[in-house]
Design an enzyme around this catalytic site. Structure first.
Site, PDB file in Angstrom:
ATOM      1  CG  HIS A  50      -2.116  -0.828   0.711  1.00 33.64           C
ATOM      2  ND1 HIS A  50      -3.276  -0.202   0.490  1.00 33.64           N
ATOM      3  CD2 HIS A  50      -2.494  -2.210   1.108  1.00 33.64           C
ATOM      4  CE1 HIS A  50      -4.310  -1.144   0.345  1.00 33.64           C
ATOM      5  NE2 HIS A  50      -3.661  -2.224   0.769  1.00 33.64           N
TER       6      HIS A  50
ATOM      7  CG  ASP B 144     -13.283  18.499  -8.430  1.00 36.39           C
ATOM      8  OD1 ASP B 144     -13.113  19.355  -8.943  1.00 36.39           O
ATOM      9  OD2 ASP B 144     -13.655  18.042  -7.395  1.00 36.39           O
TER      10      ASP B 144
END
Length: 730
Positions: free
Chosen positions: A237, A651
């Site tokens: 991760h 965005d």
């Protein structure tokens, strides 16, 4: 004399020994049956959690592969919408001290202030501030990452430690996953990092939890304070592509809206510079995931690890070797281009350390084990097995074949001898993603979609080759916080308690002394678990797991219905239990005990058959759906998380709004990758239907809310509570 009466006490007859024994046996039998049923519930609950978690890791590749695979088939993709985060341009500004010195700290800032080089008072201030929900200013974060990057560049790939100058080493084998409470509890029970209390954290510091930023900042701060006594290994991760799906990217952008992108880019550099493994006293190997039959510690020592920004990215040159023509014919062979480069020997600064951190050297290795090429298939970004769920490989498929998914076909491309760059990448993938298994040998980890399964023989061979005694790894949640396998030669340690659900598991850490005998310490962070009985804890976890499974069923409704109708041509609404279980396994591929779970998922008809429509009656959409085709609606339900990731990338200012044109580009890219037959007109109609104020922008937060699966019982409970509140107010 008085009004009372005296009653003679009758002698109580004692039961016969035979009757007493019979009662004891009945109680014992009842208790054993009760505990056995409870254990069954606990086990299938655990299986549900793990199956859904690993299925999510397989789905992670959608964000990336939808871009890469379109290039493979020579389809002109729309303007580059996501490469800015998947392939960020290196900004030289971040390598200079000006990256943080030009950022002012306003007087209104009430968080912690720290000075570099860090002192004990600075780390204490950070720890206290994070406990009080305070956020460290962006300037300090950038400076801390900049200093960490400079330090990590000096470290070898494999850090060698010795217990000669210390009493004990504490191994918190990672997987904290943003759980600050667990980290604080470890420090409370075992002591803060120091020369007397050295630590090894074994990866997966971020994602999933809500305090990932705080956890990784604390660990890096202690690394800067005690570079010889605080050690951090990389986990799967510590990867910017994994961070997109599992929350770390979103958390950083929410907490640091102005400088979030710069912080993320520095985090990406820091993660790629983390050491890959740690060796204690030349006897104990510590890695995050595991090993494979190709793992070569000498080759690992010479890899330029900073070039592997993500283990999910198949080496670019290796992809370019694919000779795929305009006709997309199957069976095209890969050109065996030799892109081998000489292994560069890197000199590291040698520093005195009380734990005798030894320079692992940069010894080069021209070859690695080639006994079984399982890792070529089981990397998460190898196009062959990026989604075993969608592209199941045949048992007869050889391990040295690359399966390349196209929009409507699947090509098997024989692989040549891998070039040096690819071999190095596979080494890291196996270290970060692999899991142990009880069977002998090494095979692709199709359950996760990455790494491999390694058996006891693979463990024994590697330990014997390098003169090691023990392999310590993490990567898998264990109910007791740790687990031993391979005759005690492999230890799995997991440090995040309550990982799946409140009370679902304990966390643990290991302490090693000079005798190198591991001692385990367990804990559980909870304010409520101690007040719950065992039955209540199992019931709570079971309920949460079944809710997640029902959401999975709802998201695959059309595929499941198609499968059910194959066994129900007359559309009676019923199939046998065996047929129902067969359809669920073939569609979801979760490897669950469906017959055991049947009472919790569906109703039975009077004749004992399954009413398969009842699978979906307890769940529904979160809001009234826009007028979209059923196929498109189900695609939105299933890939809601992935669509949200892409929207968040588009965005740029994080206003929650994107233009209709950006929305169209996103869906063309996404639908082409998924192979879903959605024409441009349907996408345009969807865009217009959700542009509520007709200003040319889409509020995708509200849009995605419509495609959130909710449970109808939750809605009823919410309505009942609202009505009760209204009655109180009245």
């Amino acid at each position: 004399m008085g009004c009372g009466t005296s009653v003679a006490n009758e002698a109580v007859k004692s039961p016969s020994p035979a009757l007493t024994m019979k009662a004891a046996v009945l109680i014992q039998r009842w208790y054993r049956r009760y505990m056995a049923r409870l254990e069954i519930r606990r086990r299938y609950t655990w299986n549900i959690f793990q199956s859904i978690e690993y299925a999510g890791e397989q789905d992670q590749v959608i964000v990336l592969s939808c871009h890469t695979e379109l290039k493979l088939v020579n389809i002109s993709s729309p303007p580059d919408l996501i490469s800015q985060l998947l392939d960020p341009v290196i900004d030289p500004w971040l390598d200079r001290e000006t990256c943080y010195k030009t950022i002012p700290i306003p007087e209104s800032y009430t968080g912690p202030h720290i000075l570099f080089p860090l002192s004990v008072s600075d780390t204490n201030a950070l720890l206290s501030a994070f406990k009080e929900q305070q956020i460290l200013h962006a300037r300090y974060v950038l400076q801390l990452l900049y200093e960490s990057k400079k330090l990590l560049k000096q470290m070898p790939n494999i850090v060698h430690l010795s217990t000669s100058y210390t009493k004990e080493i504490t191994i918190c084998a990672g997987d904290l996953h943003g759980r600050l409470d667990d980290l604080v509890l470890i420090f409370y029970k075992n002591g803060l990092p120091s020369a007397e209390t050295p630590y090894i954290f074994n990866g997966d510091f971020v994602d999933r939890g809500k305090k990932s930023v705080e956890v990784v900042i604390l660990l890096l701060a202690y690394l800067l304070l005690y570079p010889d006594h605080m050690h951090l290994n990389r986990g799967n991760h510590e990867d910017h592509i994994m961070n997109l799906r599992y929350g770390f990217t979103k958390e950083v952008m929410q907490k640091y809206k102005t400088h979030g992108r710069e912080i993320l880019q520095l985090f990406q550099d820091v993660f790629s510079l983390l050491p890959i493994a740690t060796v204690i006293d030349a006897k104990i190997l510590i890695v995050h995931g595991g090993i494979s039959d190709q793992t070569d510690l000498e080759l690992l020592s010479s890899i330029e690890r900073h070039k592997v920004k993500s283990a999910l990215r198949f080496p670019r040159r290796s992809l370019e070797q694919l000779d795929i023509g305009q006709s997309h014919r199957l069976g095209k062979r890969m050109r065996p281009t030799d892109i081998s480069r000489p292994s560069s020997s890197r000199s590291y600064k040698k520093r005195r350390c009380r734990l005798s951190r030894q320079d692992s050297g940069a010894s080069t290795s021209s070859s690695s084990s080639s006994s079984s090429s399982c890792s070529s298939l089981c990397s998460p970004r190898t196009p062959s097995c990026i989604s075993p769920q969608t592209y199941p490989s045949s048992p007869s498929t050889p391990c040295n074949v690359l399966r390349v998914p196209f929009l409507d076909s699947l090509s098997s491309v024989p692989l040549p001898s891998p070039p040096q760059q690819e071999r190095e990448w596979k080494q890291i993938v196996d270290i970060l993603w692999s899991d142990p298994k009880t069977q002998e040998g090494c095979s692709p980890n199709s359950f996760r979609g990455g790494g491999c399964y390694f058996g006891p023989d693979v463990t024994q061979r590697l330990l014997h080759k390098h003169g090691l005694q023990l392999l310590i790894r993490s990567h898998e949640c264990k109910q007791e916080g740790y687990e031993l396998c391979h005759s005690g030669r492999v230890i799995t340690i997991f440090s995040a308690s309550n990982y799946y659900e409140e009370g679902s598991n304990r966390g643990a850490y290991i302490k090693l002394g000079k005798e190198l005998v591991p001692r385990f310490y367990q804990y559980q962070v909870s304010r409520t678990t101690r007040r719950l009985t065992l039955t209540q804890r199992v019931r709570a976890a079971e309920g949460s797991a079944l809710r997640a499974l029902k959401e999975k069923l709802f998201a695959h409704r059309s595929e499941l219905m198609t499968g059910f109708l194959q066994y129900d041509p007359n559309e009676t609404g019923c199939v046998s239990v065996g047929e129902w279980a067969k359809v669920l396994e073939s569609v979801l591929r979760l490897d669950l005990p469906w017959r055991t779970l049947r009472p919790h998922l569906v109703h039975l008809a009077p004749d004992g058959s399954v009413e398969y429509q009842s699978c979906f009656e307890d769940v529904g959409p979160g809001a009234p759906l826009p007028q979209v085709a059923p196929t498109l609606a189900e695609t939105l339900f299933r890939y809601r998380t992935d669509i949200e990731i892409i929207f968040n990338i588009i965005d740029k200012d994080h206003s929650g709004l994107i233009s209709i044109e950006e929305f169209r580009h996103t869906w063309r890219l996404f639908s082409a990758h998924l192979g879903v037959a959605i024409d441009d007109r349907a996408i345009d109609e969807l865009a217009r239907s959700i542009d509520f104020n007709k200003d040319g922008s889409i509020d995708f937060t509200e849009f995605l809310e419509a495609f959130r699966v909710v449970h109808k019982l939750d809605i009823k409970d919410h309505q009942l509570s609202e009505n009760a509140d209204k009655e109180k107010c009245a």
